[in-house]
Design an enzyme around this catalytic site. Structure first.
Site, PDB file in Angstrom:
ATOM      1  N   GLY A  17     -12.184  10.460 -53.302  1.00 17.74           N
ATOM      2  CA  GLY A  17     -12.419   9.620 -52.331  1.00 17.74           C
ATOM      3  C   GLY A  17     -14.132  10.570 -51.694  1.00 17.74           C
ATOM      4  O   GLY A  17     -14.538  10.930 -52.256  1.00 17.74           O
ATOM      5  N   VAL A  58      -3.791  17.340 -40.810  1.00 20.54           N
ATOM      6  CA  VAL A  58      -4.557  17.641 -39.571  1.00 20.54           C
ATOM      7  C   VAL A  58      -3.674  16.989 -38.744  1.00 20.54           C
ATOM      8  O   VAL A  58      -3.885  17.070 -37.609  1.00 20.54           O
ATOM      9  CB  VAL A  58      -5.646  16.561 -39.412  1.00 20.54           C
ATOM     10  CG1 VAL A  58      -6.855  16.822 -40.686  1.00 20.54           C
ATOM     11  CG2 VAL A  58      -5.409  15.373 -40.249  1.00 20.54           C
ATOM     12  N   ASN A  80     -12.898  14.550 -42.137  1.00 20.73           N
ATOM     13  CA  ASN A  80     -12.925  13.692 -43.306  1.00 20.73           C
ATOM     14  C   ASN A  80     -11.940  12.829 -43.644  1.00 20.73           C
ATOM     15  O   ASN A  80     -12.116  11.888 -43.662  1.00 20.73           O
ATOM     16  CB  ASN A  80     -13.505  13.788 -44.464  1.00 20.73           C
ATOM     17  CG  ASN A  80     -13.001  12.643 -44.890  1.00 20.73           C
ATOM     18  OD1 ASN A  80     -13.476  11.631 -45.520  1.00 20.73           O
ATOM     19  ND2 ASN A  80     -12.578  13.107 -46.313  1.00 20.73           N
ATOM     20  N   TYR A 142      -7.031   0.082 -35.999  1.00 21.10           N
ATOM     21  CA  TYR A 142      -8.034   1.333 -36.554  1.00 21.10           C
ATOM     22  C   TYR A 142      -8.964   1.486 -36.299  1.00 21.10           C
ATOM     23  O   TYR A 142      -9.818   2.638 -35.657  1.00 21.10           O
ATOM     24  CB  TYR A 142      -8.400   0.943 -37.792  1.00 21.10           C
ATOM     25  CG  TYR A 142      -9.423   1.668 -39.406  1.00 21.10           C
ATOM     26  CD1 TYR A 142      -8.924   2.525 -39.543  1.00 21.10           C
ATOM     27  CD2 TYR A 142     -10.841   1.819 -38.802  1.00 21.10           C
ATOM     28  CE1 TYR A 142      -9.660   3.528 -40.496  1.00 21.10           C
ATOM     29  CE2 TYR A 142     -11.604   2.238 -39.635  1.00 21.10           C
ATOM     30  CZ  TYR A 142     -10.838   3.470 -40.468  1.00 21.10           C
ATOM     31  OH  TYR A 142     -11.776   3.863 -41.264  1.00 21.10           O
ATOM     32  N   LYS A 146     -10.376   5.077 -34.359  1.00 24.29           N
ATOM     33  CA  LYS A 146     -12.554   5.314 -34.674  1.00 24.29           C
ATOM     34  C   LYS A 146     -13.447   5.405 -33.603  1.00 24.29           C
ATOM     35  O   LYS A 146     -13.915   6.359 -33.034  1.00 24.29           O
ATOM     36  CB  LYS A 146     -12.703   5.027 -35.540  1.00 24.29           C
ATOM     37  CG  LYS A 146     -12.173   4.597 -37.366  1.00 24.29           C
ATOM     38  CD  LYS A 146     -12.097   6.187 -37.591  1.00 24.29           C
ATOM     39  CE  LYS A 146     -11.900   6.799 -39.307  1.00 24.29           C
ATOM     40  NZ  LYS A 146     -11.941   8.779 -39.475  1.00 24.29           N
TER      41      LYS A 146
END
Length: 234
Positions: A17, A58, A80, A142, A146
């Site tokens: 991606g 991560v 990312n 989500y 973010k």
């Protein structure tokens, strides 16, 4: 301004991606080496000798530490890696929400903590954090993850400026990758995202706002919240 030519970069979530697109574009712009970091480095597909697959989860501080002990020549970091579990903060699965926050917020924060001393030791550089238009327009867990990353980027930008480290936050709507495969909406091509993000690095900008949706939402942030959430006006 951070010139990519001759630099060593690391991209998290680099096996597919948007991550794979970042790897390709960094090489196109003259990076001398790109660590393609992924939980399963064997899933990184590249015949370019400048691409170095690197194991990195991560959500695992020990994995991050091991990666930092190997990739000591990095001066550009692209945070990312991310997931979307699409849970309601009111009624959703808390374990899934925590997993999302661990990946989308704590992941970039921990990777930044591990690699910012490396970037500073290598003369400064740049960190690119993948935010989202949903950093500004709340839709469940989500968006919360973010939005937290957006705030973190603003904080570490101030902290790292004296070390000569630029922090670029990338806001974009739906990107045409597997993560948004089931979404029926206009999607931004991955190539456009990485080009505009790395242009922001080159031009010493703090943000890249990519695509019509992101630009529209940002243009209305100063207005009453009911402009962004018309269901509240009913």
């Amino acid at each position: 301004m951070t010139d990519i030519t001759g630099r060593v970069a690391l991209v998290t979530g680099a096996n597919r991606g948007l991550g794979a697109a970042f790897v390709a574009e960094l090489l196109e712009r003259g990076a001398s080496k790109v660590y393609a970091a992924a939980r399963r480095p064997g899933s990184v597909q590249s015949d370019d000798p400048r691409v170095v697959p690197l194991e990195l989860d991560v959500t695992d501080p020990e994995s991050i530490g091991r990666a930092a002990s190997i990739a000591t020549d990095v001066s550009i970091l692209v945070n990312n890696a991310g997931i979307a579990v699409n849970q309601s903060l009111v009624s959703g699965d808390l374990e899934e929400i925590r997993r999302e926050l661990d990946t989308n917020f704590w992941g970039p924060v921990l990777v930044t903590r591990a690699f910012s001393p490396i970037l500073e030791a290598n003369g400064g550089g740049a960190i690119v954090n993948m935010h989202s238009t949903l950093s500004w327009l709340g839709v469940g867990s989500y968006s919360a993850s973010k939005a937290a990353l957006w705030s973190a980027s603003n904080s570490v930008r101030v902290d790292l400026a004296p070390a000569g480290i630029q922090v670029v936050g990338v806001h974009v709507g739906y990107v045409d990758t597997d993560m948004a495969a089931d979404v029926t909406a206009d999607k931004v091509p991955p190539q456009q995202v990485v080009e505009e993000a790395l242009d922001a690095v080159k031009n010493d900008e703090a943000e890249a706002v990519v695509g019509d949706t992101a630009r529209y939402v940002k243009s209305h942030l100063h207005e009453d919240v009911r402009v962004l959430y018309p269901q509240l006006a009913r």
